[in-house]
Write a protein that holds these residues in place. Structure first.
Motif, PDB file in Angstrom:
ATOM      1  N   VAL A  35       0.589  -1.143   0.107  1.00  0.00           N
ATOM      2  CA  VAL A  35      -0.022  -0.029  -0.007  1.00  0.00           C
ATOM      3  C   VAL A  35       1.026   1.199  -0.006  1.00  0.00           C
ATOM      4  O   VAL A  35       1.956   1.137   0.447  1.00  0.00           O
ATOM      5  N   SER A  36       0.242   2.321  -0.572  1.00  0.00           N
ATOM      6  CA  SER A  36       0.859   3.704  -0.463  1.00  0.00           C
ATOM      7  C   SER A  36       0.358   4.320   0.809  1.00  0.00           C
ATOM      8  O   SER A  36      -0.390   3.817   1.377  1.00  0.00           O
ATOM      9  N   ALA A  37       0.882   5.361   1.064  1.00  0.00           N
ATOM     10  CA  ALA A  37       0.411   6.403   1.907  1.00  0.00           C
ATOM     11  C   ALA A  37      -0.820   6.632   1.661  1.00  0.00           C
ATOM     12  O   ALA A  37      -1.378   6.578   0.598  1.00  0.00           O
ATOM     13  N   THR A  38      -1.827   7.123   2.794  1.00  0.00           N
ATOM     14  CA  THR A  38      -3.024   7.724   2.307  1.00  0.00           C
ATOM     15  C   THR A  38      -2.892   8.857   1.496  1.00  0.00           C
ATOM     16  O   THR A  38      -1.784   9.889   1.429  1.00  0.00           O
ATOM     17  N   ALA A  39      -3.554   9.216   0.766  1.00  0.00           N
ATOM     18  CA  ALA A  39      -3.679  10.559  -0.336  1.00  0.00           C
ATOM     19  C   ALA A  39      -3.183  11.757   0.422  1.00  0.00           C
ATOM     20  O   ALA A  39      -3.640  12.120   1.337  1.00  0.00           O
ATOM     21  N   LYS A  40      -2.383  12.288  -0.290  1.00  0.00           N
ATOM     22  CA  LYS A  40      -1.719  13.625  -0.019  1.00  0.00           C
ATOM     23  C   LYS A  40      -0.778  13.525   0.953  1.00  0.00           C
ATOM     24  O   LYS A  40       0.220  14.602   1.432  1.00  0.00           O
ATOM     25  N   THR A  41      -0.534  12.394   1.983  1.00  0.00           N
ATOM     26  CA  THR A  41       0.299  12.357   3.093  1.00  0.00           C
ATOM     27  C   THR A  41       1.869  12.760   2.729  1.00  0.00           C
ATOM     28  O   THR A  41       2.843  13.289   3.476  1.00  0.00           O
TER      29      THR A  41
END
Ligand code: ADP
Ligand code: ASP
Ligand code: MG
Length: 454
Positions: A36-42
């Motif tokens: 997974v990526s970081a949550t959006a914009k984090t």
């Protein structure tokens, strides 16, 4: 074991509702490994905090870190509220603790930047990685609330790299050894959830694989476990003929070769990180690009040999380009002129996107960067330099120009009224690169798209 590596990007990790969707998709696989990526914009916020701290503004940096803390805590609380489970009190406690620990660590890093008055490359990576460290841990905990045996794995244990902060090179030998830990977890019936984008160098420091690097993490893991598929779950139904966010009537491609997909990514189609296809290609693993909001859509399958009868496959574009023209002091290039030009590029570790030569000059298209001014000075010994900024690069991928006059018309006719700054064509690579003014890039790409695929 038929292993499927599933990668979910920032938009998929946006809020508690998308997390629910992510977990539903994971549930439909027997042996998934989840990246997974970081949550959006984090990630962007983390880097901004690092920059603020490194330039003396620790309070503003701390505010960002507090907002990241709160946003993630709210996300988990909302998720648990909507998914009641006997374990929820325990899950919330462990998420709260982890967040305190990770945000505490982030604040220490920010204080350190403040003390140094600098955001060093190693601090920048350690700070940027916090987003994926948090998201992977919290999602694995939320998985337990939906009765899935999800288990957090710290990517530093698996993704081993060199010390090139910001763009680290994976150490494949070590990754192949460390991947055993994921297999053991799966043999125990658990689903590993691992943060993309970051890893660890030999000296134990945190590194990152470059922007959008979670795709690359997924394919490194997929390659190492000989996965059946590597699946990039995102917010569009596959790789399109052009970026659907900007180009009207772009359509998804059912199939694409590793080669063409890599060229598309490199030349600006940011649906995939440009290095993603390499580990997959080495082990001949299909890469699927799927829409997590419409899982029923077929998406795009990227494989070794994809035969297409189209004259061209896709149009990529990227902005913030510069054109550099170096003209020889003599009216005809000496035989060593090109060597001198390329030596300057090598000395400054500059990668270029396209090059054109005439009898006494070389024109280079490259991404504009902070050190461009410094870099142009280095050509003084070689020739006269002129720089044009605010340019855009349009790349037509997978084209058979020499076989089709229709194609030539489709590409150049719509550009009649628009000034072109440079064109280059490689038959071997089946690519046409064109440089135009940045503010005319999208309209030009749209016009070519209309005639090519309209
Ligand atoms: P994620 O958060 O899942 O990593 P990204 O924003 O990195 O998602 O990538 C998905 C986006 O890539 C799409 O929303 C789309 O705007 C953009 N994109 C650019 N070029 C293309 C293309 N050729 N096909 C599909 N999407 C593209
Ligand atoms: N979070 C990182 C970024 O925004 C990596 C990724 O999402 O792929 O670049
Ligand atoms: Mg992405």
């Amino acid at each position: 074991m038929d292993i499927h590596v599933l990668k979910f990007g920032g938009t998929s990790m946006n809020d508690h509702q998308t997390w629910k969707k992510v977990l539903e998709i994971i549930k439909s696989y027997e042996h998934p490994i989840v990246v997974v990526s970081a949550t959006a914009k984090t990630t962007r916020q983390l880097i901004e905090a690092g920059e603020l701290a490194g330039s003396g503004n620790l309070d503003a940096a701390r505010e960002i870190s507090a907002s990241i803390h709160q946003r993630h805590l709210d996300l988990v609380k909302n998720f648990l509220d909507e998914n009641p489970h006997a374990k929820n009190a325990l899950i919330l406690e462990s998420c709260t603790l982890k967040l305190e620990q990770k945000i505490g660590f982030l604040n220490k890093l920010l204080s350190y930047c403040h003390k140094l008055n600098d955001l060093t490359p190693s601090l920048k990576d350690a700070i940027a990685a916090v987003g994926e460290q948090i998201s992977s841990y919290l999602l694995a905990q939320c998985g337990l609330a939906t009765d899935q045996l999800t288990q957090f794995v710290d990517a530093k244990k698996v993704i081993k790299t060199d010390l090139t902060y910001g763009n680290a090179k994976p150490n494949l030998g070590l990754i192949n050894q460390k991947i055993e830990s994921l297999i053991t977890i799966m043999e125990g019936g658990f689903t590993p959830i691992i943060g993309g984008f970051y890893g660890e160098a030999q000296d134990g420091t945190t590194t990152t694989l470059g922007f959008e690097g979670s795709d690359y993490s997924a394919s490194l893991i997929g390659g190492a476990v000989h996965a059946t598929t590597i699946e990039i779950w995102t917010d569009v139904s596959g790789v399109f003929t052009s970026d659907p966010r900007y180009i009207k009537n772009a359509t998804p491609l059912a199939e694409l070769s590793y080669f063409d997909a890599t060229e598309m990514a490199y030349f600006g189609s940011k649906v995939l990180h440009p290095s993603t296809l390499k580990p997959a290609q080495e082990r001949n693993i299909p890469v699927l690009v799927k829409n997590m909001f419409k899982p029923e859509d077929t998406g795009t399958k990227i494989i070794r040999d994809s035969i297409s009868d189209r004259d061209a496959l896709a149009i990529s574009f990227k902005d913030n380009m510069a054109l550099l023209t170096i003209s020889a002091y003599e009216t005809v290039m000496g035989y060593n002129f090109l060597r001198k030009v390329f030596k300057v590029l090598e000395d400054h570790k500059i990668t270029v996107d396209a090059v054109n030569t005439t009898e006494a000059s070389v024109t280079i298209a490259l991404t504009n960067s902070l050190d461009l001014d410094e870099f142009t000075k280095a050509f003084i010994e070689v020739g006269q330099v002129s720089v044009q900024n605010s340019k855009g690069l349009i790349s037509i991928i997978g084209c058979n120009l020499s076989q089709s006059t229709d194609l030539t018309n489709s590409i150049f006719k719509p550009l009649k009224a628009l000034p072109l700054d440079m064109i280059s064509f490689s038959k071997e690579k089946r690519i046409i690169n064109m440089v135009v003014n940045e503010d005319e890039m999208i309209t030009s790409a749209q016009a070519i798209h209309d005639t090519l695929f309209g």
